[in-house]
Design a protein around this motif. Sequence first.
Motif, short mmCIF file in Angstrom:
data_model
loop_
_atom_site.label_atom_id
_atom_site.label_comp_id
_atom_site.label_asym_id
_atom_site.label_seq_id
_atom_site.Cartn_x
_atom_site.Cartn_y
_atom_site.Cartn_z
N SER A 201 0.72 -1.26 -0.04
CA SER A 201 -0.16 -0.02 0.10
C SER A 201 0.84 1.35 -0.05
O SER A 201 0.40 2.02 -0.86
CB SER A 201 -1.06 0.03 1.25
N PRO A 202 1.84 1.24 0.78
CA PRO A 202 2.57 2.83 0.85
C PRO A 202 3.26 2.77 -0.75
O PRO A 202 3.36 3.91 -0.93
CB PRO A 202 3.58 2.58 1.84
N LEU A 203 4.02 1.84 -1.39
CA LEU A 203 4.34 1.79 -2.63
C LEU A 203 3.36 2.30 -3.79
O LEU A 203 3.70 3.12 -4.49
CB LEU A 203 5.20 0.43 -2.76
N LEU A 204 2.20 1.66 -3.25
CA LEU A 204 1.06 2.06 -4.27
C LEU A 204 0.75 3.57 -4.22
O LEU A 204 0.59 4.35 -5.35
CB LEU A 204 -0.08 1.37 -4.32
N GLY A 205 0.68 4.00 -3.10
CA GLY A 205 0.20 5.42 -2.82
C GLY A 205 1.48 6.29 -3.30
O GLY A 205 0.85 7.45 -3.69
N GLY A 206 2.62 6.14 -2.98
CA GLY A 206 3.59 6.84 -3.54
C GLY A 206 3.84 6.86 -5.02
O GLY A 206 3.96 8.07 -5.30
N ALA A 207 3.66 5.69 -5.58
CA ALA A 207 3.71 5.98 -6.92
C ALA A 207 2.39 6.93 -7.55
O ALA A 207 2.48 7.31 -8.51
CB ALA A 207 3.44 4.39 -7.74
N ILE A 208 1.25 6.41 -6.98
CA ILE A 208 -0.03 7.27 -7.54
C ILE A 208 0.05 9.07 -7.33
O ILE A 208 0.07 9.74 -8.00
CB ILE A 208 -1.10 6.86 -6.85
N ALA A 209 0.99 9.26 -6.08
CA ALA A 209 1.17 10.46 -5.64
C ALA A 209 2.19 11.24 -6.67
O ALA A 209 2.17 12.44 -7.19
CB ALA A 209 1.71 10.85 -4.33
N ALA A 210 3.41 10.44 -7.17
CA ALA A 210 4.36 10.81 -7.77
C ALA A 210 3.77 10.86 -9.35
O ALA A 210 4.17 11.93 -9.96
CB ALA A 210 5.54 10.00 -7.84
N ALA A 211 2.97 10.22 -9.93
CA ALA A 211 2.39 10.37 -11.12
C ALA A 211 1.44 11.28 -11.33
O ALA A 211 1.41 12.18 -12.23
CB ALA A 211 1.48 8.95 -11.39
N LEU A 212 0.52 11.63 -10.22
CA LEU A 212 -0.36 13.04 -10.02
C LEU A 212 0.50 14.11 -10.19
O LEU A 212 0.23 15.21 -10.95
CB LEU A 212 -1.13 13.04 -9.04
N LEU A 213 1.64 14.30 -9.64
CA LEU A 213 2.45 15.43 -9.46
C LEU A 213 3.15 15.57 -10.98
O LEU A 213 3.14 16.77 -11.25
CB LEU A 213 3.65 15.38 -8.43
N ALA A 214 3.75 14.55 -11.38
CA ALA A 214 4.24 14.72 -12.59
C ALA A 214 3.13 15.09 -13.84
O ALA A 214 3.64 15.85 -14.55
CB ALA A 214 4.80 13.22 -13.23
N PHE A 215 2.08 14.61 -13.59
CA PHE A 215 0.75 15.21 -14.63
C PHE A 215 0.75 16.68 -14.59
O PHE A 215 0.62 17.45 -15.42
CB PHE A 215 -0.23 14.41 -14.30
#
Length: 515
Positions: A201-215
């Motif tokens: 779960s923390p890996l998934l949360g971190g990946a989604i947050a990074a992808a959102l910021l990149a977008f």
Amino acid sequence: MSDAKIPKRILDKDLDKFANVEEAAGFLSRSLIAPGLALLFLASAGIFASLYVFGEPRATIVIAAAAIAGYMALNIGANDVANNVGPAVGARAITMGGALVMAAVAETAGALLAGGEVVETIANGIIFPDAVADPNVFIRLMVAALIASALWIHLSTWLRAPVSTTHAIVGAVVGAGAAAAGLSAVNWLSMGAITASWMLSPLLGGAIAAALLAFVESMVIYQDDKIAAARRWVPLLIATMAGAFAAYLATLGIGKVVTLANSTVAAIGIGCFLAAWVAFHRIVGRQSRGLENRNQSLRHLFVIPLIISAGLLSFAHGANDVANAVGPLAAIVYAAGTGEVAAEAAVPFWVMLIGALGISVGLLLFGPRLIRIVGAEITKLNPVRAFCIALSTALTVIVASWLGMPVSTTHIAVGSVFGVGFYREWAAIRSIRRRAYLQRKQEILSPATIEAEPVAPPPTTNLLAGGKKGSQQEIIRRRLVRRAHVRTIVAAWVTTVPASAVLAALFFYLLRSAS
């Protein structure tokens, strides 16, 4: 030097000593106010419980358990709630005082309105109920689990490490259950699946947050006309947040009051998404009029959605995690009153009230410590980054719930903070789009107006390998993500379940020998 001056100088020194003593006493008394109020709350919880159970069988153990559950609730408020409001405070979207009051109200409302009338007495089915059918053994098990988990969370808060209160209570139940009925009493298959989901779960949360910021950076921040890009994409992002939080609240916020099918949850989320998209096209268009074409202008557009998301996260947290404190207490009350052990137990209102008020009191008295850690000391946040963290938390919880994965919102939220910070480290060194954006700024603007940001070196630099002291990659690494906090938090995550289990087993043996 005259004789008249000597006594005056001695008198001045004595007065300075008295002033220092008074200042030290005042500082000490201020530091004791919060613990004193916490002890007053615990005593009040025991007295409050006695009004309902006095004269009933095992009333003494129930009163003691109520005070311990209040202690657990205090620690949940001091530690866990920081993940909900920390990013908003760190981004300066809301003041610390405003965040504390808002979160306290939302946590209490979530616990009392949507906390549910029935809770599982044994967390996530990790202990086979038949193995602890004796009510006396079961009561000691739950008391030991409450004491152990509360103490571990207290220690973690003192060490400034946000941990999962769910992990703590589950580990404590495993340890006490194993001490009470042996290792065979633990459902290890279920425990293994739960542990795997907690790690992911923390890996998934971190990946989604990074992808959102990149977008956001790619589609808005690095565009030449930021305001036009914001009018196009910010309403979509806010609408996504509205839909995600609608589904989040339907899944966790009211899931214990009304059971909704996945199709119904999806329909609620889509409906809120469309309504918010239409509404915020107008709102963002009106807010963006007259704004300068700069990053600081964009941040104002995310402030209100960020504050709302912090309140909704707190509401859902109160509805969901209050069970970590009141679940064991409700089980003890049921077993003490009926002499039976049940897989589920009704939650009396007075039990829920102790949990709800305990979380809010713990937040108000001790919450600022970890709010500063999550919001400001792991990595620097602004409203855009904090918005990505809040949206990532909601999206990850929804995805995990639909997949049937039991998750920790603490791990997801802090993992999202890590994801944003590490993405910024990567982008500062390797992002081609960022270098192109800075190059355009250098060509268009005068050096005096260029934002103070580190210019990226060639992409061959290995950021994770660090660099010599004073080198650019070392400066960026230390400025964007503080490794000391990462190590402390991850270490606390890894040790929470085993530490709580060992403590609970020890307390169970102590309680059994004492009786």
